[in-house]
Design a protein around this motif. Structure first.
Motif, short mmCIF file in Angstrom:
data_model
loop_
_atom_site.label_atom_id
_atom_site.label_comp_id
_atom_site.label_asym_id
_atom_site.label_seq_id
_atom_site.Cartn_x
_atom_site.Cartn_y
_atom_site.Cartn_z
N ASN A 19 3.35 37.75 20.23
CA ASN A 19 3.87 37.36 21.72
C ASN A 19 3.10 37.94 22.59
O ASN A 19 2.47 37.09 23.63
CB ASN A 19 5.29 37.63 21.76
N ALA A 94 8.79 42.47 23.60
CA ALA A 94 7.98 41.58 22.60
C ALA A 94 8.04 42.30 21.11
O ALA A 94 7.15 42.95 20.79
CB ALA A 94 6.66 41.35 23.02
N ILE A 115 12.46 38.15 23.85
CA ILE A 115 12.80 36.76 23.13
C ILE A 115 13.20 36.99 21.91
O ILE A 115 12.92 38.16 21.27
CB ILE A 115 11.12 36.32 22.87
N HIS A 116 14.12 36.16 21.64
CA HIS A 116 14.95 36.40 20.24
C HIS A 116 14.60 35.09 19.37
O HIS A 116 14.81 33.95 20.15
CB HIS A 116 16.32 36.62 20.64
N HIS A 174 10.43 31.70 9.84
CA HIS A 174 10.12 32.73 10.75
C HIS A 174 8.77 32.39 11.27
O HIS A 174 8.56 32.55 12.68
CB HIS A 174 10.03 34.24 10.21
C1 GRF Z 1 9.38 37.89 17.18
O1 GRF Z 1 9.93 37.06 16.28
C2 GRF Z 1 10.34 37.92 18.30
O2 GRF Z 1 11.39 36.92 18.28
C3 GRF Z 1 11.27 39.28 17.96
O3 GRF Z 1 10.50 40.13 17.04
C4 GRF Z 1 9.12 39.52 16.74
C5 GRF Z 1 7.93 40.12 17.26
O4 GRF Z 1 6.68 39.55 16.83
N1 GRF Z 1 11.91 39.75 18.92
P1 GRF Z 1 5.43 39.89 17.36
O5 GRF Z 1 5.19 41.29 17.28
O6 GRF Z 1 5.43 39.51 18.76
O7 GRF Z 1 4.32 39.31 16.51
#
Ligand code: GRF
Length: 208
Positions: A19, A94, A115-116, A174
């Motif tokens: 993210n 993130a 973000i969830h 996922h």
């Molecule tokens: C994401 O799937 C987000 O929804 C959750 O943690 C994950 C983080 O992934 N809160 P990344 O580190 O951004 O790849």
């Protein structure tokens, strides 16, 4: 707005940082009118720190202290000082695997987003994609929301639906959700940076 005249993001993460990468790319492409000022992780060797450095962004490990699921008081103060020193306008969670508490949220009131990986209020908490699969829903997705004292509870800024397929495993579901996240999060942050988001109680309104 801070004295740099740029909208500045402070990104906190514990994982690989996909993210954060999407957000950094959106800043570079001008889709977010702002910049990542600093990336901070509670995990010393987290991918998010390495990825941030590839973009030339300041990236730091700050030890979380003695607890497993939250920052201890000293650590929380250090996080706050660092974000304030960088004149951060918005704190972007993130994949940050710790709950933020009172003092932090008061210091950045209505300026912390997360973000969830589900369509909240369904499936708050850990491994939301697995919860969705186990429950048998046909549609799940991701949610960008303001962070308040509750877990995955604050006002909802944006959501994107993702289908659940019959042959999905937790991993494939996922991965599909994360593709949607990498679109949705930069779009929402861009709108916040442009001042197009207002909050009325639990409702978040977009100026299009
Ligand atoms: C994401 O799937 C987000 O929804 C959750 O943690 C994950 C983080 O992934 N809160 P990344 O580190 O951004 O790849």
């Amino acid at each position: 707005m801070n004295r740099t005249g740029r909208y500045r993001l402070g990104v906190l993460g514990s994982g690989k940082g996909s993210n954060m990468t999407a957000i950094a790319e959106a800043c570079a492409a001008g889709k977010i009118p702002g910049e990542i000022a600093v990336v901070i992780s509670d995990v010393a060797d987290a991918g998010i720190l390495q990825n941030a450095r590839k973009f030339g962004v300041a990236a730091e490990f700050i030890a979380p202290g003695k607890y497993r699921t939250k920052l201890d008081e000293d650590s929380e103060r250090t996080y706050l000082e660092r974000l304030r020193a960088e004149e951060v306008d918005l704190v972007v969670l993130a994949g940050f695997m710790r709950i933020l508490k009172g003092e932090f949220l008061r210091a950045f009131a209505n300026r912390v987003v997360n973000i969830h990986p589900s369509l909240l209020p369904a499936f708050p908490g850990l491994e939301a994609w697995k919860q969705a699969l186990d429950h048998g829903v046909k549609v799940t997705g991701c949610t960008v929301h303001f962070v308040d004292q509750g877990v995955d509870n604050g006002p909802i800024i944006a959501q994107e639906a993702v289908p659940v397929l019959e042959d999905d495993t937790p991993e494939t579901l996922h991965a599909r959700i994360q593709v949607a996240e990498r679109q949705l999060y930069p779009t929402a942050i861009g709108a916040l940076a442009e001042g197009r988001i207002t909050v009325k109680g639990r409702r978040v309104l977009w100026k299009r």
